[in-house]
Design an enzyme around this catalytic site. Sequence first.
Site, PDB file in Angstrom:
ATOM      1  N   GLY A 112     -49.726 -32.349  -1.923  1.00 33.38           N
ATOM      2  CA  GLY A 112     -48.667 -32.513  -3.034  1.00 33.38           C
ATOM      3  C   GLY A 112     -48.207 -31.473  -3.619  1.00 33.38           C
ATOM      4  CG  LEU A 113     -49.785 -29.861  -6.642  1.00 34.83           C
ATOM      5  CD1 LEU A 113     -50.794 -28.925  -6.876  1.00 34.83           C
ATOM      6  CD2 LEU A 113     -49.528 -30.358  -7.935  1.00 34.83           C
ATOM      7  CB  CYS A 114     -44.322 -30.098  -2.791  1.00 38.35           C
ATOM      8  SG  CYS A 114     -44.613 -31.654  -1.858  1.00 38.35           S
ATOM      9  N   GLY A 115     -42.802 -31.596  -5.829  1.00 36.33           N
ATOM     10  CA  GLY A 115     -41.798 -32.307  -6.174  1.00 36.33           C
ATOM     11  C   GLY A 115     -41.692 -33.614  -5.475  1.00 36.33           C
TER      12      GLY A 115
ATOM     13  CG  PHE B 192     -41.133 -31.911   0.721  1.00 39.47           C
ATOM     14  CD1 PHE B 192     -40.156 -31.183   1.461  1.00 39.47           C
ATOM     15  CD2 PHE B 192     -42.057 -32.238   1.622  1.00 39.47           C
ATOM     16  CE1 PHE B 192     -39.903 -30.787   2.875  1.00 39.47           C
ATOM     17  CE2 PHE B 192     -42.215 -31.797   3.003  1.00 39.47           C
ATOM     18  CZ  PHE B 192     -41.035 -31.170   3.487  1.00 39.47           C
TER      19      PHE B 192
END
Length: 318
Positions: A102-105, A107
Site C-alpha cells: 500500500g502507501l500509494c494513494g 492506486f
Amino acid sequence: MPNLKAIRKRITSVKATQKITRAMKMVAGARLNRAQQRILALRPYALKTQEVLQSVADSMREHAEDEAAKVDPHDPDELFHPLLEYRPEKKVLYVVMTGDRGLCGGFNANVNKATDRERKERESGERAAEAEFVTIGRKGREYLQRRGATVAQDFPGLYDGLNLEKARQVTHFIVSNFENGTYDAVYLVYNEFKSAISQKTTVDQLLPIPKSSEKADKNDKNDKNDKSDALKAEFLYEPNPRALLERLVPMYMDISIYRALLETQAGFFGAQMTAMDAATRNAKDVIARLSLAYNRARQAAITTELMEIIGGAEALKE
C-alpha cells in the site's frame, strides 16, 4: 494548558515519520525511472503488434463473410484460431493487477473498485454471466477474497524480477482455459501508466482477440476505414494466413500481459512516490504547527511563572 512534554514527543514522532516517507519517496522515484524506461520502450511494440494482428484478423473475417464460406479448421488457407472465436459469454475471467503493498494513494483502490463494478454488472446486468478472477498483487487478492469472489488463480511475487518469462506463466493459464472452453472471454483490469501523478484505470478485452475499434466521429471513422481498407489490400500472407496467426497470436498474448504488468509496476511506483511526497510535505506542515503550539505553550508557562514570582515579591513587601 497544553502539556509541553507531550508536544515534544509528538514533534519527535512526526519527524521520524517524515524521514521514513522521504526515504520511501526517493526509493520509489529511483524504481520509477527504471520502470518508466521499460514501459516506454515496450509500449510502441505492443501497440503495433496489436494493430497488425487486429488488422490481419479483421481482413480475414471480412473475407470469410464475403465468401460466405464456413471456416474449416483443417484448411490452412482459412481463418481459424481458437483465440479468435467469439461465443456467448456465460463464464468470464478477469485478470486483476494491483500492487503487493500500500502507501500509494488510490492506486489499488481504483482497480479494486473497477473490478467490483464489473463483477456486479456481470451478476445483474444485461451481460449476465459468471465471473471468476485471476489476481496479480496481494491487494487485489485480499479485496476479492473479503467479498467472497471466486479467485481461480493467484500469481504471487510476480513483480519481483519481472520479465517476459513470468508474464508467460499468466498467459499459459489464460490460453489453456480459454481454449478448453472454461471461459468464454478474458478481460484485463489494471492501471495504465500516464505519468508519475496520473494513472488511468483500464478494463481491456484480451480474449477473444477484439476487432479494431472505430472512432466515434463519423468523418474520422470514414477516413480511418479508407486507410485501413487500403492497408488490408496490400497484405500478402506467406506461407498462409493460418500460419501467420499461429505466430502472431501467442506473441500478442505474451506482449499484452507483459505490457499490463509493466504498466501496473510503473504506475505503482509513480503513485507511491506521489503519495510519499505529499506525506512528507504534510509532515512538515504538522511539525510547523506543533512547533508553534509548543513555543506558545512554553511562552505561556514562562509568563505564568514570572507572574507568580512578581506576585510573591509584592506580597512580601506588604
